[in-house]
Scaffold this active site. Structure first.
Site, PDB file in Angstrom:
ATOM      1  N   SER A  75       0.829  -1.197   0.000  1.00  0.00           N
ATOM      2  CA  SER A  75       0.000   0.000   0.000  1.00  0.00           C
ATOM      3  C   SER A  75       0.875   1.264   0.000  1.00  0.00           C
ATOM      4  CB  SER A  75      -0.965  -0.044   1.191  1.00  0.00           C
ATOM      5  OG  SER A  75      -1.930   0.970   1.114  1.00  0.00           O
ATOM      6  N   ASP A 112      -9.125  -4.241  -5.989  1.00  0.00           N
ATOM      7  CA  ASP A 112      -8.616  -3.199  -5.102  1.00  0.00           C
ATOM      8  C   ASP A 112      -9.447  -1.927  -5.265  1.00  0.00           C
ATOM      9  OD1 ASP A 112      -7.126  -1.345  -3.624  1.00  0.00           O
ATOM     10  OD2 ASP A 112      -5.211  -2.197  -4.268  1.00  0.00           O
ATOM     11  N   HIS A 115      -7.201  -5.128  -1.978  1.00  0.00           N
ATOM     12  CA  HIS A 115      -6.060  -4.314  -1.550  1.00  0.00           C
ATOM     13  C   HIS A 115      -5.283  -4.993  -0.427  1.00  0.00           C
ATOM     14  CE1 HIS A 115      -3.795  -0.622  -0.973  1.00  0.00           C
ATOM     15  NE2 HIS A 115      -4.065  -0.659   0.320  1.00  0.00           N
TER      16      HIS A 115
END
Length: 300
Positions: free
Chosen positions: A169, A215, A247
């Site tokens: 991330s 995501d 994600h």
């Protein structure tokens, strides 16, 4: 020439011929042996890989770990070092991994022993705060690499010329930042990366970007895909989009992420061409792969 001379030289020629034949056999055996191949590439570590060996939960090396307190370091928040216990293979390449926004190192801890057991020193880190942005995480990845190679208790086990970075991330966005800042890095793997900067033409480090088709936090259309497309075509690069993933897929043990991360790190940190077979030809879509792109310039 006398008969005596001929009698002397004949056996000598036969002995010389036999010696040459033996030397040729030895030479062929040496060339085909794993030791000779390793001599050609002094960074090669571990047995020849197979599909099952890179998909396994653990590789050929036993792994130990050591905790690093945040109080003992500067520039990042401490973490856990995972390393092969073997000292017979010389030094290993090293990888530092950053967690994502609001996350701790526990969110990416599964990667530590999994990668280390394949022959790497792996450092999963905490960041200074859980809300650090990608540029800060990039600096922290580099600070952690410097600590790992210069001050850590395992520094003698590491080849400081063979280093890589990974992150999830915002840590994935930080991975791109670190590669941009330090082009000497040998490999970068952003995992479902997030960053406001969408273009990375400055990156020269071999980079594998792993996105997820589901995501909604860092959608591939606005993050992973433009990140990949902006990397120079002259750079070794690949884009893996996970199928049926989110994600947060990098936060739990994932065979597809591990398989291609191991292959990428082995190929570019260890210069180990035995792993080319898993990267080129490009992997095809499957139950776990939505899409895979790459330029495969590293295949000879």
């Amino acid at each position: 020439m006398s008969a005596g001379s001929r009698a002397f030289h004949g056996p000598r020629r036969r002995l010389a011929g036999a010696a040459a034949a033996i030397a040729a056999v030895i030479g062929l055996t040496t060339l085909s042996s794993p030791g000779a191949h390793a001599a050609d590439n002094p960074y090669e570590r571990g047995p020849a890989p197979t599909e099952s060996s890179i998909e396994a939960l653990r590789g050929p090396y036993s792994v130990a770990e050591t905790e690093v307190s945040s109080l003992a370091v500067t520039g990042f928040g401490g973490g856990t070092i995972y390393y092969p216990t073997s000292t017979s293979d010389g030094t290993f390449g090293a990888v530092v991994i950053s967690p994502g926004f609001t996350a701790l190192q526990s969110s990416i801890a599964w990667l530590g022993p999994r990668l280390a057991s394949q022959g790497f020193v792996v450092f999963t880190i905490d960041t200074n705060t859980t809300v650090d942005q990608p540029d800060s995480r990039g600096r922290q990845l580099l600070a952690a690499l410097d600590y790992l190679t210069e001050r850590s208790s395992v520094r003698s086990r590491i080849d400081s010329s063979r280093l890589g970075v990974m992150g999830h991330s915002m840590g994935g966005g930080g991975t791109l930042e670190a590669a941009k800042t330090r082009p000497s890095l040998q490999a970068a793997i952003p995992l479902t990366p997030w960053n406001l900067d969408k273009t990375w033409p400055e990156v020269r480090t071999p980079t594998l970007i792993i996105g997820a088709d589901g995501d909604t936090i860092a959608p591939v259309a606005s993050h992973s895909e433009p990140f990949y497309s902006s990397l120079p075509s002259s750079t070794d690069r690949a884009y893996l989009e996970l199928n049926g993933a989110t994600h947060f897929s990098p936060n739990t043990s994932n065979t597809t992420i591990a398989k291609y991360s191991i292959s990428w790190l082995k190929r570019f940190i260890d210069n180990d061409t035995r792993y080319d077979q898993f990267l080129c030809p490009l992997p095809r879509p499957s139950l776990t792969i939505e899409e895979y792109r790459g330029n495969c310039p590293h295949v000879s």
